[in-house]
Design an enzyme around this catalytic site. Structure first.
Site, PDB file in Angstrom:
ATOM      1  N   GLU A  68       0.872  -1.170   0.000  1.00 25.97           N
ATOM      2  CA  GLU A  68       0.000   0.000   0.000  1.00 25.97           C
ATOM      3  C   GLU A  68       0.909   1.220   0.000  1.00 25.97           C
ATOM      4  O   GLU A  68       1.485   1.590   1.021  1.00 25.97           O
ATOM      5  CB  GLU A  68      -0.912  -0.005   1.239  1.00 25.97           C
ATOM      6  CG  GLU A  68      -1.902  -1.163   1.290  1.00 25.97           C
ATOM      7  CD  GLU A  68      -3.013  -1.041   0.268  1.00 25.97           C
ATOM      8  OE1 GLU A  68      -2.979  -0.104  -0.565  1.00 25.97           O
ATOM      9  OE2 GLU A  68      -3.926  -1.877   0.280  1.00 25.97           O
ATOM     10  N   CYS A 102      -2.212   9.434   2.565  1.00 28.59           N
ATOM     11  CA  CYS A 102      -1.792   8.916   1.266  1.00 28.59           C
ATOM     12  C   CYS A 102      -2.852   9.111   0.188  1.00 28.59           C
ATOM     13  O   CYS A 102      -2.520   9.137  -1.001  1.00 28.59           O
ATOM     14  CB  CYS A 102      -1.420   7.442   1.377  1.00 28.59           C
ATOM     15  SG  CYS A 102      -2.778   6.393   1.930  1.00 28.59           S
TER      16      CYS A 102
END
Length: 503
Positions: A244, A278
């Site tokens: 990720e 993010c």
């Protein structure tokens, strides 16, 4: 900061039996137990997993419920730790670190028995009397490496999937968010089975040594450069990974939209957690005319959210470290500051900032910002915006705002990204029913809800046949003949199913 591990002491007899040189399963060459400080821990967890202890649903449920108690019992400590590490507002902590984790827990506990069931599959004529199914097998001992920006959420949500799937796990929290790391290391092991779950602390050196061991799955959240290092280490053992990562998430704003609503939704997504997210919108793409409308609307949204001086707002966070502060501060030199721009190094404070006159070649457009800065890139049309997005690495998210649904769909259909959200920012990750993950440079694999369970499960194809009816197998045995092949062809053949229907 002290570094080290938090894991159960091995009984003396078991320590002597621990296999040398393989971290439990061929992980490190040579005398690994004497050279690698984590080989014994990995071996201990693997022995627990091989015993079958983690497989029953009742065990998985008990460990998942223990995670819920951890969140309830340590709620105030979590808020205090994230406030110390990131200046995170209690509201933001309760939303992102506690509520969303509880939602994942509830989704998993509500559906685990169904997810665990063998999945029946279609059968050809040759095995019509037999049982064919997919068994959801746990991988074994998994490693979860978490980042500092959401230091509870980003280890706990993958851990929920790992436990639900029946794995043992080592959790490596980030050493950058120091107070939260200490809380996790000291508190979490008392809630979980110490024979199956452990917390390892430390920095780059400790993580490097940890990665020398053979794991059965690695789940990493962080930057693309470190993701490549993790993937290289995993490749030595052919260990599957989920990465990720992140990237520069574009946000297109069309000329036909509610400017006030766009400004508020973009400002919330960009400046939540002081921009250290993010999936935050990393830059805006809009026409010059829309920019002139957006700037006062963004200024008003920032003022409404954080007051005339965001530095004094209890709802606006701080940059996590001096190193990160200096990196983000340097990006303020790109373009021209239209909103904000104030900094205070002593507090690691950077005001919510909007940059204009930004060029694609400027430093702020060369890396993920990961701070409270929003550059605006001028384009002349939706097609130019799409071309700009497609000329860069595929991002973790694409955002598009327009009152015309055809425009939103056009951006969706002609771009590629880990996720997509139309007419809002970040809200897609609040749904456990949607997969979350990147593509290309922004990541590999997905999780959340059932997708977490699937990530940490190996789909094992199974066929169970009876011992009788041997004459039915005779056509496949030598000596071969064309007649036998005709029988086998009829028994094994699958015909294409037409999707045409007669009206």
């Amino acid at each position: 900061m002290e570094t080290g591990t938090v894991f159960p002491q091995l009984p003396e007899s078991e320590a002597k039996r621990a296999p040398e040189g393989d971290g439990g399963n061929g992980s490190v060459d040579g005398d690994a137990l004497s050279r690698n400080p984590y080989a014994g821990l990995v071996s201990h967890l693997r022995a627990s997993w091989l015993s079958g202890k983690t497989r029953p649903m009742e065990y998985r449920v008990a460990q998942l419920e223990a995670l819920g108690r951890f969140l309830d019992d340590k709620k105030q400590q979590i808020m205090d730790a994230t406030a110390s590490d990131l200046g995170k507002a209690p509201f933001e902590t309760e939303l992102s670190e506690i509520l969303m984790c509880k939602n994942e827990l509830h989704e998993t506990l509500s559906n685990l028995s169904r997810w665990m069931k063998d999945e029946k599959v279609d059968r050809i004529l040759a095995v019509q009397l037999d049982s064919a199914f997919i068994r959801k097998d746990p991988y074994g001992v998994v490693l979860i490496i978490a980042p500092w920006n959401y230091p509870i959420h980003l280890f706990l949500v993958p851990l929920i999937g790992a436990i639900a799937a029946g794995n043992c796990a080592i959790i490596k929290p980030s050493e950058v968010s120091k107070k939260t790391e200490r809380l996790v290391a000291e508190a979490l092991p008392s809630y979980l089975d110490k024979d199956c779950f452990a917390v390892v602390t430390g920095g780059v050196q400790e993580t490097t040594r940890l990665l020398e061991n053979k794991f059965d799955y690695i789940f990493f959240t962080g930057s693309p450069p470190v993701g490549r290092i993790v993937m290289t280490a995993a490749a030595k053992h052919l260990t599957p990974v989920t990465l990720e990562l992140g990237g520069k998430n574009p946000c297109y704003v069309s000329d036909t939209c509610d400017v006030t609503n766009v400004a508020r939704r973009v400002a919330w997504g960009r400046f939540f957690n002081a921009g250290q997210t993010c999936i935050a919108p990393d830059y805006l793409l809009c026409t010059l005319e829309m920019q002139e409308k957006l700037l006062p609307a963004l200024q008003k949204a920032i003022n409404d959210f954080y007051g005339p001086n965001p530095r004094e707002s209890p709802d606006f966070g701080r940059i996590v470290s001096d190193k990160q502060f200096q990196r983000v501060q340097r990006l303020l030199g790109s373009g021209r500051v239209a909103v904000g721009g104030q900094t205070d190094e002593a507090e690691r404070y950077i005001a919510p900032t909007v940059l204009v006159d930004v060029q694609p070649s400027d430093p702020v457009m060369q890396e993920e910002i990961f701070g409270p800065i929003l550059p605006i890139i001028i384009i002349t049309s939706v097609d130019e915006a799409i071309d700009f997005i497609n000329s860069r690495e595929r991002p973790l998210a694409v955002y598009a705002f327009s009152s015309d649904d055809k425009v939103v769909n056009r951006v969706l259909e002609r771009t590629s990204s880990g996720g997509f959200c139309g007419n809002d920012t970040m809200m897609h990750v609040t749904l456990p029913s949607l997969p979350f993950g990147g593509i290309g440079n922004s990541g590999l694999g997905t999780h959340h809800g059932k997708f977490s369970f699937d990530t940490f499960s190996h789909p094992r194809g199974c066929l169970k046949r009876g011992m009788g009816q041997e004459p039915l197998n005779a056509p496949r045995y030598p000596p071969y003949s064309q007649r036998k092949f005709g029988i086998i062809q009829a028994a094994l053949k699958m015909a294409r199913v037409s999707d045409c229907t007669l009206l």
